[in-house]
Motif scaffolding. Structure first.
Motif, short mmCIF file in Angstrom:
data_model
loop_
_atom_site.label_atom_id
_atom_site.label_comp_id
_atom_site.label_asym_id
_atom_site.label_seq_id
_atom_site.Cartn_x
_atom_site.Cartn_y
_atom_site.Cartn_z
N GLU A 153 9.38 26.55 -4.35
CA GLU A 153 9.74 26.10 -3.00
C GLU A 153 9.80 27.30 -2.05
OE1 GLU A 153 10.54 22.96 -2.13
OE2 GLU A 153 11.03 21.92 -3.99
N ILE A 154 9.14 27.16 -0.90
CA ILE A 154 9.25 28.18 0.15
C ILE A 154 9.71 27.46 1.41
CG2 ILE A 154 8.07 29.97 1.47
CD1 ILE A 154 6.02 30.21 -0.76
N PRO A 155 10.85 27.92 1.99
CA PRO A 155 11.36 27.21 3.17
C PRO A 155 10.39 27.30 4.34
CG PRO A 155 12.70 29.17 2.66
CD PRO A 155 11.69 29.03 1.57
N ALA A 156 10.31 26.22 5.11
CA ALA A 156 9.48 26.17 6.33
C ALA A 156 8.07 26.67 6.09
CB ALA A 156 10.15 26.97 7.45
N SER A 157 7.49 26.32 4.94
CA SER A 157 6.18 26.87 4.59
C SER A 157 5.06 25.83 4.63
CB SER A 157 6.22 27.46 3.19
OG SER A 157 6.37 26.41 2.24
N GLY A 158 5.38 24.64 5.14
CA GLY A 158 4.33 23.62 5.14
C GLY A 158 4.48 22.66 6.30
N LEU A 159 3.66 21.64 6.28
CA LEU A 159 3.69 20.62 7.33
C LEU A 159 3.88 19.26 6.67
CD1 LEU A 159 0.56 21.79 9.39
CD2 LEU A 159 2.97 22.19 9.97
N SER A 160 4.71 18.43 7.31
CA SER A 160 4.76 17.03 6.92
C SER A 160 4.65 16.21 8.20
CB SER A 160 6.04 16.73 6.15
OG SER A 160 7.14 17.14 6.91
N LEU A 161 4.51 14.90 8.05
CA LEU A 161 4.28 14.08 9.23
C LEU A 161 5.51 14.05 10.14
CD1 LEU A 161 2.24 11.23 7.57
CD2 LEU A 161 1.47 12.66 9.48
N ALA A 162 5.26 14.17 11.44
CA ALA A 162 6.34 14.08 12.42
C ALA A 162 6.87 12.63 12.43
CB ALA A 162 5.82 14.47 13.79
N GLN A 165 -1.71 22.14 19.70
CA GLN A 165 -0.93 21.04 20.28
C GLN A 165 -1.03 19.78 19.42
OE1 GLN A 165 -2.49 20.77 24.25
NE2 GLN A 165 -1.32 22.55 24.94
N LEU A 166 -2.25 19.52 18.97
CA LEU A 166 -2.47 18.33 18.14
C LEU A 166 -1.67 18.42 16.84
CD1 LEU A 166 -4.20 15.76 18.15
CD2 LEU A 166 -5.92 17.04 16.87
N VAL A 167 -1.75 19.60 16.21
CA VAL A 167 -1.03 19.81 14.94
C VAL A 167 0.47 19.65 15.18
CG1 VAL A 167 -0.43 21.53 13.18
CG2 VAL A 167 -2.81 21.26 13.89
N ASN A 168 0.96 20.23 16.29
CA ASN A 168 2.40 20.16 16.58
C ASN A 168 2.87 18.75 16.90
OD1 ASN A 168 2.64 22.85 16.12
ND2 ASN A 168 2.39 23.44 18.29
N SER A 169 1.97 17.91 17.43
CA SER A 169 2.43 16.55 17.75
C SER A 169 2.41 15.64 16.54
CB SER A 169 1.58 15.97 18.90
OG SER A 169 0.29 15.68 18.43
N VAL A 170 1.48 15.86 15.61
CA VAL A 170 1.35 14.96 14.45
C VAL A 170 2.22 15.43 13.28
CG1 VAL A 170 -0.26 14.04 12.73
CG2 VAL A 170 -0.96 14.18 15.12
N PHE A 171 2.34 16.73 13.14
CA PHE A 171 3.09 17.28 12.00
C PHE A 171 4.37 17.98 12.45
CE2 PHE A 171 -1.41 17.67 10.30
CZ PHE A 171 -1.27 16.69 9.32
N GLN A 172 5.27 18.16 11.48
CA GLN A 172 6.42 19.02 11.72
C GLN A 172 6.55 20.00 10.56
OE1 GLN A 172 9.55 16.16 12.05
NE2 GLN A 172 9.65 15.75 9.86
N ILE A 173 7.17 21.13 10.84
CA ILE A 173 7.29 22.15 9.80
C ILE A 173 8.32 21.71 8.78
CG2 ILE A 173 8.05 24.54 9.39
CD1 ILE A 173 6.53 25.31 11.85
N SER A 174 8.00 21.90 7.52
CA SER A 174 8.94 21.46 6.49
C SER A 174 8.87 22.40 5.29
CB SER A 174 8.59 20.04 6.04
OG SER A 174 7.30 20.05 5.44
N GLU A 175 9.84 22.23 4.40
CA GLU A 175 9.81 23.01 3.17
C GLU A 175 8.65 22.50 2.31
OE1 GLU A 175 13.42 24.34 0.59
OE2 GLU A 175 12.81 22.37 -0.14
N ARG A 176 7.99 23.38 1.58
CA ARG A 176 6.91 22.95 0.70
C ARG A 176 7.02 23.67 -0.63
NH1 ARG A 176 4.57 18.32 0.99
NH2 ARG A 176 4.02 17.79 3.10
#
Lengths: 355, 375
Positions: free
Chosen positions: B279-288, B261-272
């Motif tokens: 580049e791998i689509p939807a393979s990382g986290l960036s700030l929400a 829950q904590l990870v999902n509230s602070v971060f969002q899934i993004s390309e990395r």
């Protein structure tokens, strides 16, 4: 130079009355204030006729020293924090140099002490360090007979640096040297490894974890002298310091041009050290000691060497492996599950891993 | 040490080795995903003890290896700025950027500090309100919860001189990228036990089904790894492709919901971008969006720093087990552990670095297990 105090020195003596509560640049200027510092603090603590001769250097009575067989060494100490469980920069500066002499087979006799003080250092702190040096010198049975003091501007030093040089006399006709190591020699480590490094790391700012670890810092000369007195077939001794056990083994394998094979299962490591290393992702074989050594000895001498080291109660010695003709410079380790791998020279600072 | 010594037990290890040898009837290539597992394999000499038919491929699960060089360059650009205190986990300091690493920058006087917990960086920010404190938030799902907590705490404590340079990556998309590569040789995976302790096992079920590949969630001690290999080989030999859990003492099906829950509230899934894999689509986290003000890339205007990876480097192929380091013309010549061109030479856990030390130090085939020091 005349003595400024007549009272006998004890380790519970209060800090001598100083004109200034903190070190000033002038304490290193060579003038009266430096003189006062030397007389009130260093002379009082190290008190002996050689030191009190008050010259820039000291002429030593070398009676009894075999001609051409004097050992001389030096080392500088820049540890942070200055005080840690089991020791401080002062005891380290004495034991480190004493141990270097002992590893050459010499009986340590005289040390010099060079102080680089940072402007603003508490006199109280300096006194604690100086007292600790005196205590360490007594324990190692050496005298601090000459010295030097410099003060650097605030911010240009880490409180206090110490350099010590040491002279030892060779009273035994031995030649302890990496090049004397040969295939068939057994490798003995004098006690558990990594304790000093982890005890210091536990105290560092930002790295605090609760532990009861104390440094293994200790003088090794009495133990070494007893080994040599016994006339055992010992080929090389090396104290384990920065770089840990792995660095010692790699250095010896390289200079002796031999292969060293050790057994991981045999290497003694204290449980707390092991746990702290796990937590931080460090390998205890690369972590520093200050009171441990490795002995390369003929197989016939192993039992007696183990017995003598054990009698000093400074750690439980273990035979961890042997020297082979194999490949020059290579150190291999049989892992606890029976695999084999290379133990390589550490490089750079130990950095904790992410995961 | 309880919970460690029993997993380093020589007898148990021997039993698993015998069991693996007994059930293995043909060649299998298994990838251990996590750098911690690679570390254990190298440190305990596991590859030597396995039957020749079992080939271990060292996967991309080392955060030090896969953090793209441009992220390191961004870190260096930020750490160089006056007034900044740059905080990082220790082993990122030695990763080379284009012209230097963080450790040498520290030597030049930059205020770079090693922290053990990202929360320490938040406290440094609270203690130094006139300075800018930047934390290098790297790692997989394992470090994401603590990093998220640090950012969340900075927000709730109104500590606005704190920010994070985020380069978080996720395991399942990397497994997917490896399996969709046309040349992949991986037939089974040891998934990372710590990652699954946080995220649970469910993300892996569709992957095992879609690519018909066994995935065994595995721990990090030698007996863990051997048991994981045994479970994976058994599935392969029985032609099964399921998600199994070796690391039951820590990983559960649902994982740690609070952490998620904590990870999902602070971060969002993004390309990395992954070093060595691109580049791998939807393979990382960036700030929400709610936490965007804590994004160091925006605060220090380094979002546009980009660096091309070496065209010579074949680490992407090495990571997938398609090529060996020896097949790379740069290996040992223009690419060494001191001057790595790519991911697998960066960390001691990487395949190229291990090969480099093996070839350089020991021509004997039985001694190819050189332990990386740190990382």
């Amino acid at each position: 130079m005349t003595r400024t105090t007549a009272e006998p020195f004890t380790l519970t003596c209060p800090i001598p009355l100083m004109d200034y509560p903190r070190v000033l640049m002038a304490h290193g200027s060579g003038g009266r204030m430096m003189q006062q510092l030397i007389e009130k603090m260093f002379y009082r603590a190290f008190d002996n006729p050689e030191l009190l001769s008050g010259h820039d250097g000291v002429t030593l009575d070398t009676g009894g020293i075999e001609a051409g067989r004097v050992v001389f060494t030096t080392d500088s100490y820049v540890i942070r924090p200055l005080f840690f469980p089991g020791g401080d920069i002062g005891s380290l500066a004495v034991f480190g140099t004493v141990n270097d002499l002992a590893m050459c087979g010499a009986k340590p006799r005289y040390l010099s002490a060079g102080f680089i003080l940072e402007e603003g250092l508490d006199m109280e702190t300096l006194w604690r360090v100086v007292c600790s040096m005196r205590q360490a010198a007594d324990r190692a049975e050496v005298k601090i007979v000459t010295g030097d003091t410099k003060v650097v501007e605030k911010g240009k030093g880490d409180g206090l640096y110490i350099n010590t040089a040491g002279i030892g006399e060779m009273i035994h006709a031995v030649h302890l040297h990496p090049r004397s190591v040969k295939p068939g020699d057994k490798v003995i480590v004098s006690g558990d490894v990594g304790r000093h490094g982890m005890a210091v790391m536990a105290q560092r700012e930002g790295l605090s974890f609760e532990s009861d670890l104390a440094s293994d810092a200790a003088p090794l000369n009495h133990c070494v002298m007893t080994l040599l007195d016994a006339g055992l077939d010992i080929h090389c001794l090396r104290d384990i310091t920065r770089g840990g056990l792995a660095a010692v083994l790699c250095e010896i394998a390289q200079s002796a041009a031999v292969q060293i094979d050790i057994d991981q299962q045999q290497i003694p490591i204290n449980d707390t050290v092991s746990g702290a290393c796990e937590l931080l992702g460090l390998n205890p074989l690369y972590v520093a000691c200050e009171g441990r050594f490795v002995a390369f000895v003929a197989p016939a001498a192993v039992e007696q060497v183990l017995e003598i080291i054990t009698s000093f109660d400074q750690g439980k010695p273990v035979s961890i492996g042997e020297v082979t003709a194999g490949e020059a410079g290579l150190v291999t380790m049989k892992t606890i599950i029976g695999g084999q791998r290379i133990l390589d020279m550490p490089s750079g600072e130990l950095l904790p891993r992410i995961c | 040490m309880k919970y460690l010594d029993e997993y380093r037990n020589a007898e148990a290890a021997k039993q698993y080795l015998a069991a693996i040898a007994q059930i293995t009837t043909r060649s299998w290539a298994i990838m251990e995903v996590c750098g911690g597992q690679t570390h254990s394999i190298v440190k305990y000499g596991i590859s030597d003890l396995l039957p020749k038919a079992i080939r271990l491929i060292h996967g991309p699960g080392c955060p030090v290896c896969v953090t793209p060089v441009e992220m390191v360059n961004k870190a260096i650009a930020i750490a160089r700025q006056p007034g900044v205190i740059f905080c990082s986990f220790g082993d990122m300091l030695r990763v080379p950027g284009s012209d230097c690493d963080l450790l040498s920058l520290k030597g030049e006087g930059a205020d770079i500090r090693i922290v053990y917990s990202p929360l320490d960086a938040v406290n440094i920010a609270a203690d130094n309100p006139q300075r800018q404190i930047v934390f290098f938030a790297v790692g997989f799902e394992t470090t994401a919860p603590a990093n998220a907590l640090a950012i969340h705490q900075a927000a709730t404590r109104d500590i606005h001189n704190f920010s994070a340079l985020v380069s978080h990556v996720l395991v399942p998309p990397a497994i997917e990228a490896i399996m969709t590569s046309p040349d992949t040789q991986v037939q089974g995976f040891l998934a990372a036990g710590h990652v699954c302790t946080v995220m649970g096992l469910t993300q892996y079920i569709p992957l095992a089904e879609k690519y018909r590949v066994p995935i065994v969630v595995t721990g990090f001690e030698p007996v863990d790894v051997l048991q994981g290999i045994y479970m994976c080989v058994r599935q392969l030999e029985e032609n099964r492709h399921e998600v199994e859990n070796q690391y039951t003492r820590s990983a559960t099906v649902g994982g740690n919901r609070h952490a998620q829950q904590l990870v999902n509230s602070v971060f969002q899934i993004s390309e990395r971008k992954w070093r060595g894999m691109g580049e791998i689509p939807a393979s990382g986290l960036s700030l929400a969006d709610d936490y965007a003000t804590f994004d160091a890339e925006r605060r220090f205007d380094v979002a546009n720093v980009s660096t091309a990876e070496s065209a010579e480097c074949i680490s992407g192929l090495v990571l997938q087990g398609i090529r060996t380091p020896l097949e790379c013309p740069a290996f040992g010549a223009t690419c060494t552990p001191e001057h790595p061109l790519g991911a697998t030479m960066v960390s001691g856990e990487g395949a190229c670095a291990a090969y480099y030390h093996y070839r350089r130090k020991a021509p004997s085939a039985s001694l190819n297990n050189k332990e990386p020091h740190t990382p």
